[in-house]
Design a protein around this motif. Structure first.
Motif, mmCIF file in Angstrom:
data_model
loop_
_atom_site.group_PDB
_atom_site.id
_atom_site.type_symbol
_atom_site.label_atom_id
_atom_site.label_comp_id
_atom_site.label_asym_id
_atom_site.label_seq_id
_atom_site.Cartn_x
_atom_site.Cartn_y
_atom_site.Cartn_z
ATOM 1 N N VAL A 121 56.534 39.351 48.170
ATOM 2 C CA VAL A 121 56.113 40.215 47.488
ATOM 3 C C VAL A 121 55.140 40.464 45.934
ATOM 4 C CG1 VAL A 121 57.726 42.109 45.576
ATOM 5 C CG2 VAL A 121 58.919 41.705 48.027
ATOM 6 N N ALA A 122 56.190 39.103 45.222
ATOM 7 C CA ALA A 122 55.315 38.632 44.275
ATOM 8 C C ALA A 122 53.504 38.561 44.943
ATOM 9 C CB ALA A 122 55.447 37.275 43.689
ATOM 10 N N GLU A 123 53.309 37.999 46.013
ATOM 11 C CA GLU A 123 51.809 37.897 46.783
ATOM 12 C C GLU A 123 50.697 38.807 46.638
ATOM 13 O OE1 GLU A 123 48.122 35.927 47.224
ATOM 14 O OE2 GLU A 123 49.557 34.829 46.054
ATOM 15 N N ALA A 124 51.956 39.824 47.554
ATOM 16 C CA ALA A 124 51.624 41.491 47.654
ATOM 17 C C ALA A 124 51.099 42.078 46.039
ATOM 18 C CB ALA A 124 52.505 41.976 48.518
ATOM 19 N N ALA A 125 52.104 41.687 45.226
ATOM 20 C CA ALA A 125 51.520 42.642 43.928
ATOM 21 C C ALA A 125 50.371 41.549 42.986
ATOM 22 C CB ALA A 125 52.476 42.385 42.997
ATOM 23 N N ARG A 126 49.913 40.496 43.499
ATOM 24 C CA ARG A 126 48.879 40.202 43.313
ATOM 25 C C ARG A 126 48.144 40.495 43.525
ATOM 26 N NH1 ARG A 126 52.521 35.490 42.342
ATOM 27 N NH2 ARG A 126 51.942 34.466 44.653
ATOM 28 N N GLN A 127 47.942 40.270 45.341
ATOM 29 C CA GLN A 127 46.972 41.192 45.859
ATOM 30 C C GLN A 127 46.420 42.412 45.705
ATOM 31 O OE1 GLN A 127 47.216 40.602 50.066
ATOM 32 N NE2 GLN A 127 47.680 38.294 49.883
ATOM 33 N N LEU A 128 47.473 43.618 45.504
ATOM 34 C CA LEU A 128 46.801 44.629 44.586
ATOM 35 C C LEU A 128 46.687 44.534 43.451
ATOM 36 C CD1 LEU A 128 50.494 47.030 45.940
ATOM 37 C CD2 LEU A 128 48.308 46.673 46.769
#
Length: 153
Positions: A121-128
């Motif tokens: 989730v943390a990585e997905a938020a960074r990508q967004l």
């Protein structure tokens, strides 16, 4: 690796990430996760993930890329996560979930994620955040995370 695989998707739509609240089993009911499930025999990870999104949410998605890493689960399973873009359908909590929420990258810490989902989730938020132009909500769109069932995405 001989571990069995559980696949999950960080589903993106209009600059937001989809969170799904577990309805069972009892020890994790009420906590949030990225939707997905166990691969079936002979199934590719991407094919299994698309099937799970159809079964659990009633949507079609496009797999984008794998989030680096894998996280151990119970009974010899490992979790692997991909990002995916919503292509069609309105996500509904059809299986294993009782609510869905769309979260902006800055709202991902407002729900109680399952521990194994937190790094993805943390990585997905960074990508967004990095792709803010590519996934920015249309003007006038609701940017707040809302509980599903009472309101639409």
């Amino acid at each position: 690796m001989t571990d069995r695989v559980v696949v999950a998707a960080a589903v993106y739509d209009r600059g937001r990430l989809l969170a799904a609240r577990r309805s069972a089993p009892a020890d994790i009911a009420g906590r949030w996760e990225l939707p997905g499930g166990k691969l079936e025999a002979g199934e590719s990870a991407e094919g299994g993930l698309l099937r799970e999104l159809r079964e659990e949410l009633g949507v079609e998605a496009e797999i984008l890329n794998r989030i680096p890493g894998e996280w151990p689960l119970n009974s010899g399973y490992v979790l692997r996560v991909w990002t995916a873009r919503l292509v069609s359908g309105e996500p509904q909590p059809l299986e294993d979930h009782d609510a869905l929420r769309w979260l902006s990258p800055d709202e991902t810490d407002t729900v109680d994620w399952l521990d194994q989902d937190r790094p993805a989730v943390a990585e997905a938020a960074r990508q967004l955040r990095r792709a803010s132009g590519a996934f920015r909500p249309e003007s006038g769109a609701d940017e707040q995370g809302t509980e599903r069932g009472e309101s639409s995405v």
